[in-house]
Design a protein around this motif. Structure first.
Motif, PDB file in Angstrom:
ATOM      1  N   PHE A 147       0.848  -1.196   0.000  1.00  0.00           N
ATOM      2  CA  PHE A 147       0.000   0.000   0.000  1.00  0.00           C
ATOM      3  C   PHE A 147       0.878   1.238   0.000  1.00  0.00           C
ATOM      4  O   PHE A 147       2.037   1.176   0.391  1.00  0.00           O
ATOM      5  CB  PHE A 147      -0.858   0.039   1.272  1.00  0.00           C
ATOM      6  CG  PHE A 147      -1.711  -1.143   1.513  1.00  0.00           C
ATOM      7  CD1 PHE A 147      -1.236  -2.215   2.261  1.00  0.00           C
ATOM      8  CD2 PHE A 147      -2.995  -1.210   1.003  1.00  0.00           C
ATOM      9  CE1 PHE A 147      -2.029  -3.324   2.499  1.00  0.00           C
ATOM     10  CE2 PHE A 147      -3.794  -2.319   1.239  1.00  0.00           C
ATOM     11  CZ  PHE A 147      -3.307  -3.372   1.989  1.00  0.00           C
ATOM     12  N   GLY A 148       0.302   2.357  -0.407  1.00  0.00           N
ATOM     13  CA  GLY A 148       0.946   3.628  -0.144  1.00  0.00           C
ATOM     14  C   GLY A 148       1.580   4.337  -1.309  1.00  0.00           C
ATOM     15  O   GLY A 148       2.085   5.448  -1.148  1.00  0.00           O
ATOM     16  N   GLY A 149       1.577   3.715  -2.475  1.00  0.00           N
ATOM     17  CA  GLY A 149       2.142   4.410  -3.617  1.00  0.00           C
ATOM     18  C   GLY A 149       1.304   5.616  -4.003  1.00  0.00           C
ATOM     19  O   GLY A 149       0.180   5.793  -3.533  1.00  0.00           O
ATOM     20  N   GLY A 150       1.868   6.461  -4.844  1.00  0.00           N
ATOM     21  CA  GLY A 150       1.130   7.630  -5.287  1.00  0.00           C
ATOM     22  C   GLY A 150       2.024   8.573  -6.045  1.00  0.00           C
ATOM     23  O   GLY A 150       3.117   8.205  -6.474  1.00  0.00           O
ATOM     24  N   SER A 151       1.539   9.792  -6.200  1.00  0.00           N
ATOM     25  CA  SER A 151       2.276  10.820  -6.923  1.00  0.00           C
ATOM     26  C   SER A 151       2.658  11.933  -5.966  1.00  0.00           C
ATOM     27  O   SER A 151       1.856  12.337  -5.124  1.00  0.00           O
ATOM     28  CB  SER A 151       1.426  11.386  -8.059  1.00  0.00           C
ATOM     29  OG  SER A 151       1.117  10.395  -9.001  1.00  0.00           O
ATOM     30  N   VAL A 152       3.868  12.424  -6.110  1.00  0.00           N
ATOM     31  CA  VAL A 152       4.367  13.472  -5.229  1.00  0.00           C
ATOM     32  C   VAL A 152       5.368  14.315  -5.997  1.00  0.00           C
ATOM     33  O   VAL A 152       5.982  13.837  -6.966  1.00  0.00           O
ATOM     34  CB  VAL A 152       4.995  12.842  -3.967  1.00  0.00           C
ATOM     35  CG1 VAL A 152       6.236  12.048  -4.322  1.00  0.00           C
ATOM     36  CG2 VAL A 152       5.274  13.871  -2.903  1.00  0.00           C
ATOM     37  N   TYR A 189       7.303  -1.161   6.790  1.00  0.00           N
ATOM     38  CA  TYR A 189       7.093   0.170   6.228  1.00  0.00           C
ATOM     39  C   TYR A 189       8.364   0.658   5.545  1.00  0.00           C
ATOM     40  O   TYR A 189       9.470   0.365   5.993  1.00  0.00           O
ATOM     41  CB  TYR A 189       6.718   1.157   7.334  1.00  0.00           C
ATOM     42  CG  TYR A 189       5.512   0.749   8.128  1.00  0.00           C
ATOM     43  CD1 TYR A 189       5.655   0.107   9.357  1.00  0.00           C
ATOM     44  CD2 TYR A 189       4.225   0.994   7.660  1.00  0.00           C
ATOM     45  CE1 TYR A 189       4.550  -0.276  10.097  1.00  0.00           C
ATOM     46  CE2 TYR A 189       3.110   0.607   8.391  1.00  0.00           C
ATOM     47  CZ  TYR A 189       3.287  -0.026   9.609  1.00  0.00           C
ATOM     48  OH  TYR A 189       2.188  -0.412  10.330  1.00  0.00           O
ATOM     49  N   LEU A 190       8.191   1.425   4.493  1.00  0.00           N
ATOM     50  CA  LEU A 190       9.309   2.108   3.848  1.00  0.00           C
ATOM     51  C   LEU A 190       8.959   3.587   3.794  1.00  0.00           C
ATOM     52  O   LEU A 190       8.107   4.004   3.010  1.00  0.00           O
ATOM     53  CB  LEU A 190       9.572   1.561   2.442  1.00  0.00           C
ATOM     54  CG  LEU A 190      10.812   2.136   1.755  1.00  0.00           C
ATOM     55  CD1 LEU A 190      12.082   1.650   2.470  1.00  0.00           C
ATOM     56  CD2 LEU A 190      10.852   1.734   0.285  1.00  0.00           C
ATOM     57  N   GLN A 191       9.599   4.351   4.672  1.00  0.00           N
ATOM     58  CA  GLN A 191       9.412   5.794   4.672  1.00  0.00           C
ATOM     59  C   GLN A 191      10.371   6.395   3.665  1.00  0.00           C
ATOM     60  O   GLN A 191      11.588   6.220   3.776  1.00  0.00           O
ATOM     61  CB  GLN A 191       9.682   6.366   6.065  1.00  0.00           C
ATOM     62  CG  GLN A 191       9.553   7.869   6.152  1.00  0.00           C
ATOM     63  CD  GLN A 191       8.134   8.357   5.932  1.00  0.00           C
ATOM     64  OE1 GLN A 191       7.188   7.763   6.444  1.00  0.00           O
ATOM     65  NE2 GLN A 191       7.979   9.430   5.168  1.00  0.00           N
ATOM     66  N   MET A 192       9.825   7.088   2.684  1.00  0.00           N
ATOM     67  CA  MET A 192      10.637   7.647   1.604  1.00  0.00           C
ATOM     68  C   MET A 192      10.565   9.167   1.682  1.00  0.00           C
ATOM     69  O   MET A 192       9.487   9.752   1.476  1.00  0.00           O
ATOM     70  CB  MET A 192      10.128   7.154   0.249  1.00  0.00           C
ATOM     71  CG  MET A 192      10.061   5.639   0.148  1.00  0.00           C
ATOM     72  SD  MET A 192       9.633   5.040  -1.506  1.00  0.00           S
ATOM     73  CE  MET A 192       7.991   5.691  -1.680  1.00  0.00           C
ATOM     74  N   ASN A 193      11.683   9.774   2.014  1.00  0.00           N
ATOM     75  CA  ASN A 193      11.769  11.237   2.111  1.00  0.00           C
ATOM     76  C   ASN A 193      12.668  11.780   1.016  1.00  0.00           C
ATOM     77  O   ASN A 193      13.428  11.046   0.383  1.00  0.00           O
ATOM     78  CB  ASN A 193      12.317  11.635   3.478  1.00  0.00           C
ATOM     79  CG  ASN A 193      11.417  11.206   4.621  1.00  0.00           C
ATOM     80  OD1 ASN A 193      10.196  11.130   4.479  1.00  0.00           O
ATOM     81  ND2 ASN A 193      12.019  10.927   5.764  1.00  0.00           N
ATOM     82  N   ARG A 201       4.997   7.012   2.304  1.00  0.00           N
ATOM     83  CA  ARG A 201       5.286   5.829   3.101  1.00  0.00           C
ATOM     84  C   ARG A 201       4.576   4.635   2.480  1.00  0.00           C
ATOM     85  O   ARG A 201       3.353   4.633   2.319  1.00  0.00           O
ATOM     86  CB  ARG A 201       4.834   6.003   4.548  1.00  0.00           C
ATOM     87  CG  ARG A 201       5.299   4.851   5.439  1.00  0.00           C
ATOM     88  CD  ARG A 201       4.963   5.036   6.894  1.00  0.00           C
ATOM     89  NE  ARG A 201       3.595   4.691   7.200  1.00  0.00           N
ATOM     90  CZ  ARG A 201       3.151   4.361   8.414  1.00  0.00           C
ATOM     91  NH1 ARG A 201       4.010   4.336   9.430  1.00  0.00           N
ATOM     92  NH2 ARG A 201       1.883   4.087   8.626  1.00  0.00           N
ATOM     93  N   LEU A 202       5.377   3.629   2.171  1.00  0.00           N
ATOM     94  CA  LEU A 202       4.839   2.379   1.664  1.00  0.00           C
ATOM     95  C   LEU A 202       4.671   1.396   2.814  1.00  0.00           C
ATOM     96  O   LEU A 202       5.471   1.380   3.746  1.00  0.00           O
ATOM     97  CB  LEU A 202       5.768   1.772   0.607  1.00  0.00           C
ATOM     98  CG  LEU A 202       6.129   2.652  -0.579  1.00  0.00           C
ATOM     99  CD1 LEU A 202       7.017   1.865  -1.548  1.00  0.00           C
ATOM    100  CD2 LEU A 202       4.896   3.178  -1.281  1.00  0.00           C
ATOM    101  N   SER A 203       3.620   0.596   2.721  1.00  0.00           N
ATOM    102  CA  SER A 203       3.378  -0.450   3.709  1.00  0.00           C
ATOM    103  C   SER A 203       3.317  -1.795   3.005  1.00  0.00           C
ATOM    104  O   SER A 203       2.802  -1.889   1.888  1.00  0.00           O
ATOM    105  CB  SER A 203       2.056  -0.209   4.445  1.00  0.00           C
ATOM    106  OG  SER A 203       2.041   1.033   5.102  1.00  0.00           O
ATOM    107  N   CYS A 204       3.813  -2.812   3.667  1.00  0.00           N
ATOM    108  CA  CYS A 204       3.755  -4.182   3.161  1.00  0.00           C
ATOM    109  C   CYS A 204       3.183  -5.044   4.270  1.00  0.00           C
ATOM    110  O   CYS A 204       3.832  -5.244   5.295  1.00  0.00           O
ATOM    111  CB  CYS A 204       5.146  -4.653   2.769  1.00  0.00           C
ATOM    112  SG  CYS A 204       5.232  -6.369   2.230  1.00  0.00           S
ATOM    113  N   ALA A 205       1.975  -5.531   4.069  1.00  0.00           N
ATOM    114  CA  ALA A 205       1.288  -6.301   5.091  1.00  0.00           C
ATOM    115  C   ALA A 205       1.265  -7.777   4.711  1.00  0.00           C
ATOM    116  O   ALA A 205       0.984  -8.123   3.556  1.00  0.00           O
ATOM    117  CB  ALA A 205      -0.134  -5.793   5.268  1.00  0.00           C
ATOM    118  N   ALA A 206       1.542  -8.625   5.685  1.00  0.00           N
ATOM    119  CA  ALA A 206       1.547 -10.066   5.461  1.00  0.00           C
ATOM    120  C   ALA A 206       0.259 -10.690   5.952  1.00  0.00           C
ATOM    121  O   ALA A 206      -0.301 -10.281   6.964  1.00  0.00           O
ATOM    122  CB  ALA A 206       2.725 -10.701   6.187  1.00  0.00           C
ATOM    123  N   SER A 207      -0.178 -11.708   5.245  1.00  0.00           N
ATOM    124  CA  SER A 207      -1.307 -12.517   5.688  1.00  0.00           C
ATOM    125  C   SER A 207      -0.997 -13.970   5.400  1.00  0.00           C
ATOM    126  O   SER A 207      -0.088 -14.281   4.635  1.00  0.00           O
ATOM    127  CB  SER A 207      -2.591 -12.095   4.974  1.00  0.00           C
ATOM    128  OG  SER A 207      -2.472 -12.297   3.584  1.00  0.00           O
TER     129      SER A 207
END
Length: 127
Positions: free
Chosen positions: A7-12, A80-84, A19-25
């Protein structure tokens, strides 16, 4: 078996943050190294960053050191991947991945295959 969802992609704009999130199930991350690869249009996939769910050791590609931070929340089975300070050259589809064998500096080998791939999430950075 672990299944991953990103989750979390987009345009900037350049200089911005995402911030990208990777959730496991399906299972827990406990035995895995989890991280991110990215693939820009017309370029090879590259390893970006990973974190060991065993000892929290991290790895970053030179191109993102000092700008990206990877972290984990074991209780939520999420990485999480916080991208600054994003740059136009960070534009790519980002793929979450998990592997039992790759660690740290060997993360780049995952471009040839990992145990589990998540679907990509696109990141676009405009100048």
């Amino acid at each position: 078996e672990v299944q991953l969802q990103a989750f979390g992609g987009g345009s900037v704009q350049a200089g911005g943050s995402l911030r990208l999130s990777c959730a496991a199930s399906g299972s827990t991350f406990d035995d895995y190294t989890v991280g991110w690869f990215r693939q820009a249009p017309g370029k090879e996939r590259e390893g970006v960053s990973c974190i060991s769910m065993h000892n929290n050791s991290t790895y970053y590609a030179d191109s993102v050191k000092g700008r990206f931070t990877i972290s984990s929340d074991n209780a939520k089975n999420t990485v999480y991947l916080q991208m600054n300070s994003l740059k136009p050259e960070d534009t790519a589809v980002y793929y979450c991945a998990a592997d039992r064998s790759l660690v740290g500096e060997t993360w780049y080998i995952g471009i040839y295959g990992v145990d589990v791939w998540g679907k990509g999430t696109p990141v676009t950075v405009s100048s």
